[in-house]
Each structure stands twice: as C-alpha cells, then as structure tokens.
Design a protein around this motif. Structure first.
Motif, PDB file in Angstrom:
ATOM      1  N   ARG A   2      46.574   5.921  -6.768  1.00 34.15           N
ATOM      2  CA  ARG A   2      47.519   6.955  -6.346  1.00 34.15           C
ATOM      3  C   ARG A   2      47.246   8.224  -7.150  1.00 34.15           C
ATOM      4  NH1 ARG A   2      51.990   5.454  -3.557  1.00 34.15           N
ATOM      5  NH2 ARG A   2      53.389   6.886  -4.639  1.00 34.15           N
ATOM      6  N   VAL A   3      46.895   9.285  -6.427  1.00 35.45           N
ATOM      7  CA  VAL A   3      46.576  10.564  -7.044  1.00 35.45           C
ATOM      8  C   VAL A   3      47.657  11.565  -6.673  1.00 35.45           C
ATOM      9  CG1 VAL A   3      44.962  12.500  -7.125  1.00 35.45           C
ATOM     10  CG2 VAL A   3      44.096  10.141  -7.018  1.00 35.45           C
ATOM     11  N   MET A   4      48.324  12.121  -7.660  1.00 39.73           N
ATOM     12  CA  MET A   4      49.310  13.175  -7.450  1.00 39.73           C
ATOM     13  C   MET A   4      48.617  14.507  -7.699  1.00 39.73           C
ATOM     14  SD  MET A   4      53.033  13.559  -9.272  1.00 39.73           S
ATOM     15  CE  MET A   4      54.305  14.631  -8.627  1.00 39.73           C
ATOM     16  N   LEU A   5      48.384  15.260  -6.631  1.00 37.58           N
ATOM     17  CA  LEU A   5      47.678  16.531  -6.727  1.00 37.58           C
ATOM     18  C   LEU A   5      48.708  17.647  -6.853  1.00 37.58           C
ATOM     19  CD1 LEU A   5      44.920  17.910  -6.706  1.00 37.58           C
ATOM     20  CD2 LEU A   5      45.102  18.071  -4.208  1.00 37.58           C
ATOM     21  N   VAL A   6      48.733  18.286  -8.010  1.00 37.51           N
ATOM     22  CA  VAL A   6      49.743  19.300  -8.321  1.00 37.51           C
ATOM     23  C   VAL A   6      49.175  20.671  -7.972  1.00 37.51           C
ATOM     24  CG1 VAL A   6      51.248  20.234 -10.100  1.00 37.51           C
ATOM     25  CG2 VAL A   6      50.584  17.818 -10.164  1.00 37.51           C
ATOM     26  N   GLY A   7      49.666  21.241  -6.865  1.00 39.24           N
ATOM     27  CA  GLY A   7      49.102  22.452  -6.291  1.00 39.24           C
ATOM     28  C   GLY A   7      48.442  22.094  -4.975  1.00 39.24           C
ATOM     29  N   SER A   8      48.840  22.785  -3.902  1.00 39.31           N
ATOM     30  CA  SER A   8      48.378  22.377  -2.569  1.00 39.31           C
ATOM     31  C   SER A   8      47.854  23.559  -1.765  1.00 39.31           C
ATOM     32  CB  SER A   8      49.523  21.689  -1.809  1.00 39.31           C
ATOM     33  OG  SER A   8      49.964  20.554  -2.500  1.00 39.31           O
ATOM     34  N   GLY A   9      47.071  24.408  -2.422  1.00 35.83           N
ATOM     35  CA  GLY A   9      46.496  25.558  -1.745  1.00 35.83           C
ATOM     36  C   GLY A   9      45.293  25.190  -0.895  1.00 35.83           C
ATOM     37  N   ALA A  56      59.142  16.465 -13.970  1.00 34.83           N
ATOM     38  CA  ALA A  56      59.056  15.161 -14.632  1.00 34.83           C
ATOM     39  C   ALA A  56      59.692  14.069 -13.777  1.00 34.83           C
ATOM     40  CB  ALA A  56      59.731  15.224 -16.006  1.00 34.83           C
ATOM     41  N   ASP A  57      60.811  14.386 -13.136  1.00 33.53           N
ATOM     42  CA  ASP A  57      61.461  13.412 -12.254  1.00 33.53           C
ATOM     43  C   ASP A  57      60.549  13.044 -11.088  1.00 33.53           C
ATOM     44  OD1 ASP A  57      63.692  13.373 -13.832  1.00 33.53           O
ATOM     45  OD2 ASP A  57      64.870  14.722 -12.582  1.00 33.53           O
ATOM     46  N   ALA A  58      59.850  14.035 -10.536  1.00 39.10           N
ATOM     47  CA  ALA A  58      58.943  13.767  -9.410  1.00 39.10           C
ATOM     48  C   ALA A  58      57.805  12.845  -9.837  1.00 39.10           C
ATOM     49  CB  ALA A  58      58.394  15.084  -8.866  1.00 39.10           C
ATOM     50  N   ILE A  59      57.240  13.075 -11.014  1.00 38.84           N
ATOM     51  CA  ILE A  59      56.160  12.207 -11.508  1.00 38.84           C
ATOM     52  C   ILE A  59      56.678  10.784 -11.696  1.00 38.84           C
ATOM     53  CG2 ILE A  59      54.563  11.772 -13.409  1.00 38.84           C
ATOM     54  CD1 ILE A  59      54.453  14.801 -13.881  1.00 38.84           C
ATOM     55  N   ALA A  60      57.895  10.660 -12.255  1.00 39.43           N
ATOM     56  CA  ALA A  60      58.468   9.332 -12.485  1.00 39.43           C
ATOM     57  C   ALA A  60      58.711   8.600 -11.167  1.00 39.43           C
ATOM     58  CB  ALA A  60      59.771   9.470 -13.268  1.00 39.43           C
ATOM     59  N   ARG A  61      59.125   9.325 -10.119  1.00 38.43           N
ATOM     60  CA  ARG A  61      59.373   8.686  -8.824  1.00 38.43           C
ATOM     61  C   ARG A  61      58.075   8.249  -8.161  1.00 38.43           C
ATOM     62  NH1 ARG A  61      62.374  13.252  -7.856  1.00 38.43           N
ATOM     63  NH2 ARG A  61      60.945  13.835  -6.166  1.00 38.43           N
ATOM     64  N   VAL A  62      57.066   9.105  -8.219  1.00 36.79           N
ATOM     65  CA  VAL A  62      55.793   8.832  -7.537  1.00 36.79           C
ATOM     66  C   VAL A  62      55.006   7.735  -8.252  1.00 36.79           C
ATOM     67  CG1 VAL A  62      53.555   9.845  -6.930  1.00 36.79           C
ATOM     68  CG2 VAL A  62      55.662  11.138  -6.517  1.00 36.79           C
ATOM     69  N   ARG A  63      55.085   7.715  -9.588  1.00 40.97           N
ATOM     70  CA  ARG A  63      54.349   6.754 -10.410  1.00 40.97           C
ATOM     71  C   ARG A  63      52.846   6.752 -10.066  1.00 40.97           C
ATOM     72  NH1 ARG A  63      57.336   1.079 -10.304  1.00 40.97           N
ATOM     73  NH2 ARG A  63      55.826   0.730 -11.970  1.00 40.97           N
ATOM     74  N   PRO A  64      52.203   7.920 -10.188  1.00 44.22           N
ATOM     75  CA  PRO A  64      50.779   7.987  -9.842  1.00 44.22           C
ATOM     76  C   PRO A  64      49.901   7.414 -10.943  1.00 44.22           C
ATOM     77  CG  PRO A  64      51.519  10.095 -10.673  1.00 44.22           C
ATOM     78  CD  PRO A  64      52.736   9.211 -10.641  1.00 44.22           C
ATOM     79  N   ASP A  65      48.715   6.991 -10.549  1.00 46.76           N
ATOM     80  CA  ASP A  65      47.711   6.611 -11.544  1.00 46.76           C
ATOM     81  C   ASP A  65      47.123   7.849 -12.209  1.00 46.76           C
ATOM     82  OD1 ASP A  65      47.550   3.639 -11.043  1.00 46.76           O
ATOM     83  OD2 ASP A  65      47.096   4.394  -9.030  1.00 46.76           O
ATOM     84  N   TYR A  66      47.009   8.935 -11.421  1.00 51.76           N
ATOM     85  CA  TYR A  66      46.438  10.183 -11.917  1.00 51.76           C
ATOM     86  C   TYR A  66      47.313  11.352 -11.474  1.00 51.76           C
ATOM     87  CZ  TYR A  66      42.315   7.149 -12.113  1.00 51.76           C
ATOM     88  OH  TYR A  66      41.463   6.112 -12.348  1.00 51.76           O
ATOM     89  N   VAL A  67      47.570  12.273 -12.398  1.00 50.39           N
ATOM     90  CA  VAL A  67      48.165  13.568 -12.070  1.00 50.39           C
ATOM     91  C   VAL A  67      47.062  14.600 -12.231  1.00 50.39           C
ATOM     92  CG1 VAL A  67      49.858  15.314 -12.709  1.00 50.39           C
ATOM     93  CG2 VAL A  67      50.472  12.891 -12.813  1.00 50.39           C
TER      94      VAL A  67
END
Length: 392
Positions: A2-9, A56-67
């Motif tokens: 699970r990859v959380m990509l911060v920024g979606s341009g 921080a709440d969003a990261i905790a909910r998503v629980r990604p392997d990588y941010v």
C-alpha cells in the motif's frame, strides 16, 4: 503493498502508474477533489496535508506500507510521527523532505557542512535586505525562492529596478507554502547547467547510488523549459559531478530519485540545488531511458533493482502558463495541431490538465528522440513550436 502518494498533480499520475505496474495499491492524496492523479489511483483522499493533525489521522487510517511525498506542501511533524511508528516508511525520508522545503537549509548543508563548491550566496528576508545584498555584491545576481522546485520563481537581476519584482516573484513561487525569504547568489560564468538524476537504493548488498546520463537544460523566458540527454561533459567534469551528487544525496539520506542541479564551467562543477523527487527537467527520460525517472523512483521506493540504461539520445520541452493568467483554452482545431506535431519524426506529446495551487501551470510536453542530441533538439523545437499553437 500500500503506497500513500502525498500530492496528486500531473507528474504524480506518472508515479501512480509506475507503482501500479509493480503491483502496488496506490492511495493518492491532495487537498482538493479530482486532482490529476486521483483518477488513476486505486483510491483517492482529500486531506489538508499541511495540517499536522488531519494529515497524521489520514496516515493512521490508511495504514500504508510507504508514504511517498510528491509535494512541497506537507506537515513534516506528521511524517516524522509516521516514520517513528515503525509501521510505515517515509520516502524519500523525513530529513530529505524537510530540507526540500527549505532551500536555505539545503544550501547551508551543501556549502557549510559538506564544503561543496557553490556560487557566493546570501539570504534576504525583505525587499530592503535584498537591495542591500545587491548593493554589496553587485550585478548581475540570481534570486530564487527558499521554497519550491528548482527553476520556479527564479529571476536574474541586472539593474536596481529589478529588485522588487524579483522579490515578489520569488515569494509568490511558494504557492501553498508561504515564505518571506529568498536566496540571492552571484552569477557564475558557466558553460552549461545539468541535472544529474541520482537514484538512491537499499538492497541486499546495502545502500547504493546509480547515476543517469547527465541532462542539459535551459529556461526560455520562463514559459518553456528545454532539456536534453545526454549533455556532453568532460571525463573530469562528469567525475566531479558524480562526486558532488553522491555527497549531497548521502547527506540527505532516504531513497528514490534525486535531481541534483549543477553548474559547469570547463572541468569545474558547482552545486546549485537538488529536488528529492521526479520533476520537470527529468521528463526527457520518458523517451531516452529504459526506465523513466518515475519508474526508477517507484522501484527504489519498493526496494526493487534499478538500471539507468539510456536507450536513445532525446530532448523535451515543457510549455507553461502563469496561474494568475489562468489556463488557456485549447483552440478548436486541436486534433489537427496534434496530428501536425506527431508528423515530426520520433516525436511524442503529453497534454496536461489543471492542478490547483501550482504557481506555474504545465500545459504540454513535447518529446523527440534521434541518433544524436542535436537532431533530437531540432525535432523537439519543431514539435513544441507547433504544439504551442494550441493555446495561442
């Protein structure tokens, strides 16, 4: 994975696809709905990324392997908390991300801590301070924002009346990251500027650095960025460039693609800047390399093997518009214009959508390859000039 990509341009879309092709589930995050990468991602989130608690709440909910950070507008404290939890990995790393938001800290790391050669530089916190620096150092001078990707908000000062517009342009370039300091540096006489894409990886044998062929580039009136690969360099200059790049990337830590900006005169190499993620001057790799800068970044993040093989010389041109002027509407005959662009041998094109909050809007990208750089540049000039007719 699970990859959380911060920024979606727009460029984040390419990263989404690169991760998905390697089997990752991608959650694309931005502060507004329907960001360019949202459509391509497996899941989309709207989060105020500069708000430490909300992020921080969003990261905790998503629980990604990588941010994976792909923006200049992000709460560092939330990233640090996520990294310290041990449940997720922050890429390129908290330290590298923090310094990418602070050109003053980056320059002091390079010049003061590492002793890398740079142009003489000063920092100013107001128009008056900038005017005093210019009076002391003399003309010409280059002024850059302390926040932002390389090339954005840059001005060359030739006379006293240039000071205030340069200040305003630099502080406006931060977009959603307000700041009131600028970097001013003496203009160094150079032969050319290069981006040395440096890939930092972590594998079974430990950390390693991989270098792409150097990318030459130049800005044309702020509206067009031209780049080409490879930029011819002497053996001594290339060795010095790799040494500078290796030292700054190792000091930043983390992994992924780092775009190290260098100024070259003869065999002398000066450090200028570094980006800690794929960005515009590396777009030429979409056609010149076996693995583009986005594919290299995804592989490095996921701990997979990389190679930096160049398969063809090539060139690229990005066309921009100022956010203040709005995004131009393409002309009705766009299909005919695109058809004409693609008659240029070995050419390709990308058209970009909107992205809120960007100080400089990407409109389109022209690409071309050839047996040599000179021919590739001729082809991309022809393709880009035709492409710009879409908005004229």
């Amino acid at each position: 994975m699970r990859v959380m990509l911060v920024g979606s341009g727009e460029l984040s879309r390419e990263l989404v696809l690169a991760f998905q092709r390697l089997g990752a589930f991608v959650i694309a995050v931005d502060r507004y709905a329907d960001a360019p990468a949202h459509d391509a991602a497996d899941e989309a989130l709207v989060v105020k990324m500069t708000d430490p608690e909300e992020f921080a709440d969003a990261i905790a909910r998503v629980r990604p392997d990588y941010v994976v950070v792909d923006t200049n507008a992000v709460a560092i404290d939330a990233l640090r908390t996520a990294a310290e939890s041990g449940s997720t990995q922050v890429v390129p790393g908290v330290h590298a991300t923090q310094l990418s938001l602070d050109r003053e800290g980056m320059r002091r790391l390079a010049a003061d801590d590492l002793g890398l050669p740079t142009a003489p530089f000063w920092f100013a916190g107001s128009v008056a301070e900038l005017a005093a620096v210019v009076e002391h150092a003399g003309f010409p001078m280059v002024v850059k924002p302390v926040v932002g990707v390389p090339g954005q908000g840059l001005s060359v000062l030739l006379r006293p009346e240039d000071v205030e517009p340069a200040w305003q342009r630099a502080v406006d370039a931060g977009g959603r990251v307000p700041h009131n300091r600028v970097l001013a540096e003496t203009v160094v006489e150079i032969d050319y500027a290069v981006t040395l894409l440096t890939v930092s990886t972590e594998g079974p044998a430990g950390p390693a650095l991989h270098f792409c062929e150097p990318i030459g580039h130049r800005q044309l009136d702020g509206d067009v960025l031209e780049s080409w690969q490879p930029q011819p360099m002497s053996e001594a200059a290339l060795g010095a460039a790799k040494s500078v790049a290796a030292r700054i990337v190792r000091a930043l830590g983390g992994r992924g693609v780092f775009g190290v900006e260098l100024l070259v005169r003869g065999d002398e190499v000066y450090f200028s800047d570094v980006s800690v993620r794929p960005y515009d001057s590396g777009l030429v790799t979409l056609r010149t390399q076996r693995l583009s800068e986005f594919e290299l970044h995804a592989r490095a993040v996921l701990g997979l093997p990389v190679d930096t093989i160049m398969i063809s010389p090539g060139a690229a041109e990005v066309t921009y518009a100022d956010e203040a002027d709005g995004r131009p509407t393409p002309r009705p005959e766009s299909a005919a214009v695109l058809a004409e662009v693609l008659t240029v041998p070995e050419s390709d094109v990308r058209l970009f959508g909107s992205h809120e909050g960007a100080p400089r809007l990407r409109l389109g990208l022209a690409l071309a390859t050839a047996a040599d750089v000179t021919t590739a540049r001729d082809r991309v000039w022809q393709a880009s000039a035709t492409l710009r007719r879409l908005w004229q």
